[in-house]
Design a protein around this motif. Structure first.
Motif, PDB file in Angstrom:
ATOM      1  N   CYS A   1       9.469  14.952   1.296  1.00  0.00           N
ATOM      2  CA  CYS A   1       8.975  14.118   0.048  1.00  0.00           C
ATOM      3  C   CYS A   1      10.183  12.923  -0.172  1.00  0.00           C
ATOM      4  O   CYS A   1      10.366  12.030   0.411  1.00  0.00           O
ATOM      5  CB  CYS A   1       8.645  14.891  -1.060  1.00  0.00           C
ATOM      6  SG  CYS A   1       7.896  13.745  -2.522  1.00  0.00           S
ATOM      7  N   GLU A   2      11.054  13.113  -1.207  1.00  0.00           N
ATOM      8  CA  GLU A   2      12.058  12.260  -1.875  1.00  0.00           C
ATOM      9  C   GLU A   2      12.885  11.463  -0.673  1.00  0.00           C
ATOM     10  O   GLU A   2      13.413  10.659  -0.984  1.00  0.00           O
ATOM     11  CB  GLU A   2      12.597  12.692  -3.134  1.00  0.00           C
ATOM     12  CG  GLU A   2      13.517  11.770  -3.739  1.00  0.00           C
ATOM     13  CD  GLU A   2      12.648  10.906  -4.598  1.00  0.00           C
ATOM     14  OE1 GLU A   2      13.293  10.016  -5.177  1.00  0.00           O
ATOM     15  OE2 GLU A   2      11.527  11.009  -4.973  1.00  0.00           O
TER      16      GLU A   2
ATOM     17  N   SER B   1       5.016  16.381   1.657  1.00  0.00           N
ATOM     18  CA  SER B   1       5.489  16.047   0.302  1.00  0.00           C
ATOM     19  C   SER B   1       4.527  16.211  -0.982  1.00  0.00           C
ATOM     20  O   SER B   1       3.523  16.904  -0.702  1.00  0.00           O
ATOM     21  CB  SER B   1       5.207  14.453   0.226  1.00  0.00           C
ATOM     22  OG  SER B   1       5.438  13.566  -0.656  1.00  0.00           O
TER      23      SER B   1
ATOM     24  N   SER C   1       3.747  13.998  -3.733  1.00  0.00           N
ATOM     25  CA  SER C   1       3.918  12.623  -4.429  1.00  0.00           C
ATOM     26  C   SER C   1       2.778  12.366  -5.552  1.00  0.00           C
ATOM     27  O   SER C   1       1.802  12.399  -4.974  1.00  0.00           O
ATOM     28  CB  SER C   1       4.074  11.665  -3.418  1.00  0.00           C
ATOM     29  OG  SER C   1       4.029  10.248  -4.124  1.00  0.00           O
TER      30      SER C   1
ATOM     31  N   ARG D   1       3.363   3.776  -1.223  1.00  0.00           N
ATOM     32  CA  ARG D   1       3.520   4.894  -0.335  1.00  0.00           C
ATOM     33  C   ARG D   1       3.064   4.668   1.081  1.00  0.00           C
ATOM     34  O   ARG D   1       3.661   5.277   2.188  1.00  0.00           O
ATOM     35  CB  ARG D   1       2.641   6.177  -0.951  1.00  0.00           C
ATOM     36  CG  ARG D   1       2.889   7.503  -0.102  1.00  0.00           C
ATOM     37  CD  ARG D   1       1.836   8.497  -0.706  1.00  0.00           C
ATOM     38  NE  ARG D   1       2.158   8.752  -2.075  1.00  0.00           N
ATOM     39  CZ  ARG D   1       1.291   8.775  -3.093  1.00  0.00           C
ATOM     40  NH1 ARG D   1       0.119   7.871  -2.843  1.00  0.00           N
ATOM     41  NH2 ARG D   1       1.526   8.847  -4.439  1.00  0.00           N
TER      42      ARG D   1
ATOM     43  N   THR E   1       0.506  15.195   1.803  1.00  0.00           N
ATOM     44  CA  THR E   1       1.118  15.523   0.493  1.00  0.00           C
ATOM     45  C   THR E   1      -0.036  16.304  -0.375  1.00  0.00           C
ATOM     46  O   THR E   1      -1.158  16.311   0.048  1.00  0.00           O
ATOM     47  CB  THR E   1       1.117  13.803  -0.221  1.00  0.00           C
ATOM     48  OG1 THR E   1       1.714  13.970  -1.510  1.00  0.00           O
ATOM     49  CG2 THR E   1      -0.191  13.432  -0.236  1.00  0.00           C
TER      50      THR E   1
END
Length: 640
Positions: A175-176, A200, A202, A212, A231
């Motif tokens: 993710c981040e 992720s 998000s 994204r 995600t």
């Protein structure tokens, strides 16, 4: 997996927050389903086993131990699944809790990749519960469902390489990590990863989906990699935020697949790792190789033929719609800007074009008109020369005249029949013998006329030959092969058609539009043999093969250096129902034979602008000896 293709799956399963048992059941079901559909690389979202939005429940021992047990069951459930799987979960080590992606295959946990960059803003307070991971790889203990203990690598700098397809090397980030200034995926790619996966969670806010998407696609472009982004979906808690399940699969700057938002499900996409390796091989700014400190973990998958999705039969032609319009306008601008610079540099106020009423000379005329307009020169300075001879038909002659007058060029007719006959007499060539000498004498006489007219005017000859003709050597050496500036040298025949059609649709002149549309309907021909009952008798594609096939071959030969076997497979998928396999093979053999044998013509090309990713200039994109042997390529074609 043959020929470098691999089917991937990004999954946003239905989950319940803080219910690892239910979540594992859903993950096993979806994992098995994706593998049955041929997916060899499967990615689940961040903290999927527990749910990302557990909050302070991550500090509860029961949730953590249950997560560990369900991970064991999930790994064990992959024994009969022929895929490399990444799943988001928690991991306890030395009294610390980590947010990780667990990688496993065939019932074996292969490695654990911790998240490095933990967000601590807005509604996300991961530092409250988790410890950031680091690059250093250490061994940690894992006890499987049968109670057997093993040591596995733990850290970010782990790559997973497939033993049965060495070009498939997978790295992971969480993710981040992708949003950070220096994502781990940069190091992964430089260390050899051809595919990066990202689990992720998000959240969705207005406008974030586009950001994204651009982020994932952009990262795949700068790293020349495949990127599989899975995600969290609507099953996460909606106490403060909502998750949409916007799964994304990208390849080298192209969006391969995207999930519909606000629903759970599986998103499939086929990646071509051989293509990615070829791109890196061509781009010397990618690298150097930096794999110090990385641990390479091998896994094995069955080699099966991946079912390909839609393959475009026209790789040179942009997709329909606004993108195509913008791209065609851009190409015309590139061509005309190149000619404009040459006219400025040589201080020429005149340009000479041999106008035949065919596609290529039509495009050259349109481009030259644009160049003159940008210089503020009167279009009367464009000398459009029609040179009727033995093969000229009334249809092409009339179109040439109408177009020349419609664009405002100065039309000049110079018949060459008697000049060619005189030449035949000089060299002892019978006019009744319609051999290559008969044809080429006309082409060379036309070039001589154009050059001399240019000398008279103090202008330059604008070449009309296109990229496809250069690839096949379908040009008379020192005839139409030569000019003072070749505006079409970077444009393949399939694209020439679209440019002429676009010009017809936007010209705003009914007479010009009618002529352009008729040119598009006219068979491609050099018109060097006498017509039959007033109609064209010599059709180029009957002799050298369909240009749409040759352009397809050319794109993959030059752009990626693919083998004949792989190009044939792609062509069968692209032209299914259009050409039989035997026909594709026949013209593929002809393509390779001509491409190699005709390099000597390309070795002395006039200048001309490159407009796309593929070009044949001997000074730039394609440097090939004129006497290179085609044996190994033709042998492979024969074996197909």
């Amino acid at each position: 997996m043959q020929n470098g293709f691999i089917k991937t799956a990004a999954i946003a399963p239905e989950i319940r927050v803080a219910d690892p048992v239910f979540n594992r059941e859903q993950m096993v079901e979806q994992m098995t389903k994706a593998a049955a559909k041929g997916a060899k690389l499967i990615v689940f979202p961040e903290l999927c086993l527990s749910g990302y939005t557990c909050g302070d429940l991550f500090l509860q021992e029961k949730l953590l131990t249950e997560g560990e047990e369900q991970l064991r069951i999930l790994v064990d459930a992959s024994r009969d699944v022929d895929a490399l799987v990444f799943a988001g979960t928690t991991w306890q080590e030395n009294g610390k809790l980590y947010n990780v992606m667990a990688a496993f295959c065939h019932g074996e946990l292969l490695g654990v990749i911790p998240k490095i960059h933990l967000p601590n803003y807005g509604e996300f307070y991961e530092h409250r519960h988790f410890t950031p991971g680091n690059r250093q790889v250490v061994d940690v203990e894992f006890v499987d469902l049968d109670g057997n203990s093993s040591w596995i690598p733990f850290g970010t700098d782990i790559l997973f390489q497939c033993e049965t397809m060495k070009s498939l090397v997978v790295g992971a980030e969480v993710c981040e990590d992708l949003w950070a200034p220096q994502p781990p995926s940069i190091r992964h790619a430089l260390a050899g990863a051809t595919v990066v996966v990202n689990g992720s969670a998000s959240n969705e806010v207005v406008g974030k989906s586009a950001y994204r998407r651009n982020l994932v696609v952009g990262q795949s472009a700068r790293l020349f990699c495949g990127y599989v982004y899975a995600t969290s979906g609507p099953g996460e808690s909606t106490t403060d935020v909502v998750f949409s399940g916007q799964n994304l699969i990208a390849e080298n700057g192209t969006l391969v697949a995207e999930a519909k938002r606000f629903r759970n499900g599986i998103t499939y996409g086929v990646l071509d790792v051989e293509k990615l390796v070829a791109e890196r091989r061509r781009n010397t700014s990618f690298g150097p190789m930096e794999n110090e400190g990385y641990e390479l973990v091998e896994f094995s998958l069955d080699v099966e033929e991946t079912v390909l999705g839609k393959v475009s039969p026209s790789p040179f032609v942009p997709a329909d719609g606004k993108e195509q319009t913008e791209r065609l306008e851009e190409i015309l601008s590139i061509q005309s800007t190149g000619l404009r610079k040459r006219l400025e540099h040589t201080r020429c106020r005149y340009a000479v074009i041999g106008i035949s009423g065919g596609l290529d000379s039509t495009l050259a005329l349109l481009v030259t008109a644009r160049a003159f307009d940008s210089l503020g020169l009167p279009r009367e300075g464009i000398s459009a020369v029609t040179m009727p001879c033995f093969g000229t038909t009334d249809r092409t002659y009339q179109n040439a005249c109408v177009m020349s007058k419609a664009v405002g060029a100065t039309l000049r007719e110079i018949p060459i029949r008697e000049s060619v006959r005189s030449h035949f007499k000089d060299i002892g060539q019978e006019e009744s013998v319609h051999d290559v000498t008969y044809e080429n004498a006309q082409a060379r006489e036309r070039t001589q006329v154009l050059m001399d007219v240019a000398n008279q005017l103090g202008g330059l000859v604008v070449g009309t030959g296109d990229l496809s003709e250069l690839a096949l050597g379908w040009a008379t050496y020192n005839g139409d092969h030569m000019s003072m500036y070749g505006v079409n040298g970077g444009v393949p025949k399939t694209l020439v058609r679209h440019l002429v059609r676009y010009s017809a649709e936007t010209c705003g002149d009914s007479a010009l539009q009618k002529a352009l549309l008729d040119v598009l309907d006219t068979p491609v021909s050099p018109e060097l043999l006498p017509p039959e009952e007033g109609k064209i008798s010599q059709k180029t594609e009957d002799l050298v093969g369909p240009y749409e096939l040759h352009d397809f071959f050319l794109y993959y030969v030059l752009r990626y250096g693919f083998s004949p076997e792989k190009i044939y497979r792609l062509a069968k998928a692209a032209f299914m129902g259009v050409y039989e396999d035997a026909v594709i093979l026949h013209w593929m053999k002809n393509f390779y034979r001509r491409f190699f044998s005709q390099q000597f013509k390309r070795s002395c090309l006039p200048d001309g602008p490159k407009v796309g990713a593929v070009a044949l200039s001997p000074r730039g994109d394609w440097r090939m000896p004129s006497d290179a042997c085609s044996r190994i390529w033709l042998d492979e074609v024969e074996a197909l």
